[in-house]
Design a protein around this motif. Sequence first.
Motif, PDB file in Angstrom:
ATOM      1  N   THR A  47      24.436  44.953  24.923  1.00  0.00           N
ATOM      2  CA  THR A  47      25.861  44.917  24.572  1.00  0.00           C
ATOM      3  C   THR A  47      26.182  43.770  23.620  1.00  0.00           C
ATOM      4  N   LEU A  48      25.613  42.609  23.870  1.00  0.00           N
ATOM      5  CA  LEU A  48      25.986  41.419  23.111  1.00  0.00           C
ATOM      6  C   LEU A  48      25.125  41.171  21.874  1.00  0.00           C
ATOM      7  N   PHE A  51      26.701  41.576  18.309  1.00  0.00           N
ATOM      8  CA  PHE A  51      27.680  40.544  17.961  1.00  0.00           C
ATOM      9  C   PHE A  51      26.986  39.219  17.640  1.00  0.00           C
ATOM     10  N   PRO A 176      35.756  37.976  21.320  1.00  0.00           N
ATOM     11  CA  PRO A 176      36.080  39.326  20.851  1.00  0.00           C
ATOM     12  C   PRO A 176      37.478  39.374  20.251  1.00  0.00           C
ATOM     13  N   ALA A 177      37.852  40.563  19.789  1.00  0.00           N
ATOM     14  CA  ALA A 177      39.184  40.748  19.211  1.00  0.00           C
ATOM     15  C   ALA A 177      40.253  40.506  20.277  1.00  0.00           C
ATOM     16  N   GLN A 178      41.417  40.106  19.812  1.00  0.00           N
ATOM     17  CA  GLN A 178      42.530  39.792  20.710  1.00  0.00           C
ATOM     18  C   GLN A 178      43.745  40.627  20.328  1.00  0.00           C
ATOM     19  N   ARG A 361      31.090  35.104  25.127  1.00  0.00           N
ATOM     20  CA  ARG A 361      31.627  36.445  25.364  1.00  0.00           C
ATOM     21  C   ARG A 361      31.176  36.977  26.725  1.00  0.00           C
ATOM     22  N   ARG A 385      35.307  41.851  26.733  1.00  0.00           N
ATOM     23  CA  ARG A 385      35.494  42.836  25.671  1.00  0.00           C
ATOM     24  C   ARG A 385      36.799  42.654  24.914  1.00  0.00           C
ATOM     25  N   THR A 386      37.737  41.950  25.505  1.00  0.00           N
ATOM     26  CA  THR A 386      39.015  41.650  24.850  1.00  0.00           C
ATOM     27  C   THR A 386      39.366  40.198  25.143  1.00  0.00           C
ATOM     28  N   GLN A 410      41.688  34.265  16.942  1.00  0.00           N
ATOM     29  CA  GLN A 410      41.961  34.392  18.372  1.00  0.00           C
ATOM     30  C   GLN A 410      42.283  33.015  18.951  1.00  0.00           C
TER      31      GLN A 410
END
Length: 444
Positions: A47-48, A51, A176-178, A361, A385-386, A410
Amino acid sequence: MDVDGASIPRAQVALGGDPDKHQSEFLTGRRRYMQQFNELYYQRLQTLKPFVQHHAQNKWGHQGRKQPIQLTPKVLNVEGPEPTYIIGSVFIDSPAKPSTLEQVEKTHWISEPEAPGKYRVDGEAVYLEDESGRIRLVGKAIDDATLASGVVAAMMGSETADGSFEVVDMCFAGMPAQPARAFDDSQDKFVALVSGLGATAEQPVTLEMQLLAEFLAGSVGDQRRGAQIVQTVVLGSTMRLTAPPLGHTEDARANDRAPAQQLVRAVDAYLADIAATMPLTLLPGGGDPADVSLPQQPLPPSLFAQCHAFSGFRTRTNPAYFEIDGTLVLGTSGQNVDDLWHYARRGETPCQLAAQTLQWRHVAPTAPDTLWCYPFTEHDPFVVRTAPHVYAVGNQRAFDVGAAEGTDGQLTRLIMVPAFAQTQSIVLLNLRSLECSLVRIDAL
């Protein structure tokens, strides 16, 4: 709530269109412990890794060299002194680390493990692992870094003569995205962050706890500010249940449930008084009647019959995401940050360690190595994730605030919430500005 005979209405807050939309993040359903933990590590790495690689390419792709530094896909494929970077999971082998299996055997799963000291000591060995194997990491960058077992990272350096990998620099997945924060900026609204009430069978409701309930209801202290408190969040360790003694089940003390039942009823009545005045969110934590393995599941509704009479009462997992008036909050009872403290080598504060989890993350990288958790096989729920707007960590020794910043703008407010039983303090979070203030209940 009256001041000089005039009624002050309590401010209202939106719980979100669906107050349970984040509830499934950490739910496990019926737990089965037949599977191994290697699948959890595999899911985390897969998963990571994209990134981490993205950040590594941005960081090391151009450094005034004729050729950018290239990725070596497998850690065991590193050869020679040519600079390269590798990606994998950190593992710290230290003589000071406890054995989770030994802890389980000693405690018979009836209590949490005893807190050890520092894990990173002389004689440790730090490795980076992937599907191909592991390679030992050496160098000043490793000695000085804030690292913990389970962190997925990219390490830049080169192979040494003895087959180790000398690290020059490192990078992580990053935040991650915010989501945008939709909040009411017309007035100040506060969330009361509470943790570590520590109710015991001997004294279920202390004088300080009663003062807290009256403060939240607006009966004592600054009543105008009390009217601006729109929700209370209890970040675990509400109770301090005594573990039954080890031994045969014939021991009467092991089968005497009356004290625990009386404690739960008293806490239910106490929390119901608060839930009658505002929405109340309750997380489990150490000492509560919940499985000690993360993610701790919501406390059963049957334990809080009086609280569940109020629509604003919610029991959540630990960790948990929840939304308050357009503000996304990540809350934990503190076990994840407490465990990271054992890996700290440079005097990092809990607030700094919490910030680091967002840069990694991952909210609980040391699980399952030194932090008990459920052996997930299809995903790792602890991956962030967020990016939350607020990250609140309960049951800390002292109040502290900070901020974590991402590379794409972020910004997360970090709040270390002190344990109430030891400090008689709570934190008020302003939902408009995300500023925080400490309130000492014993000083009202």
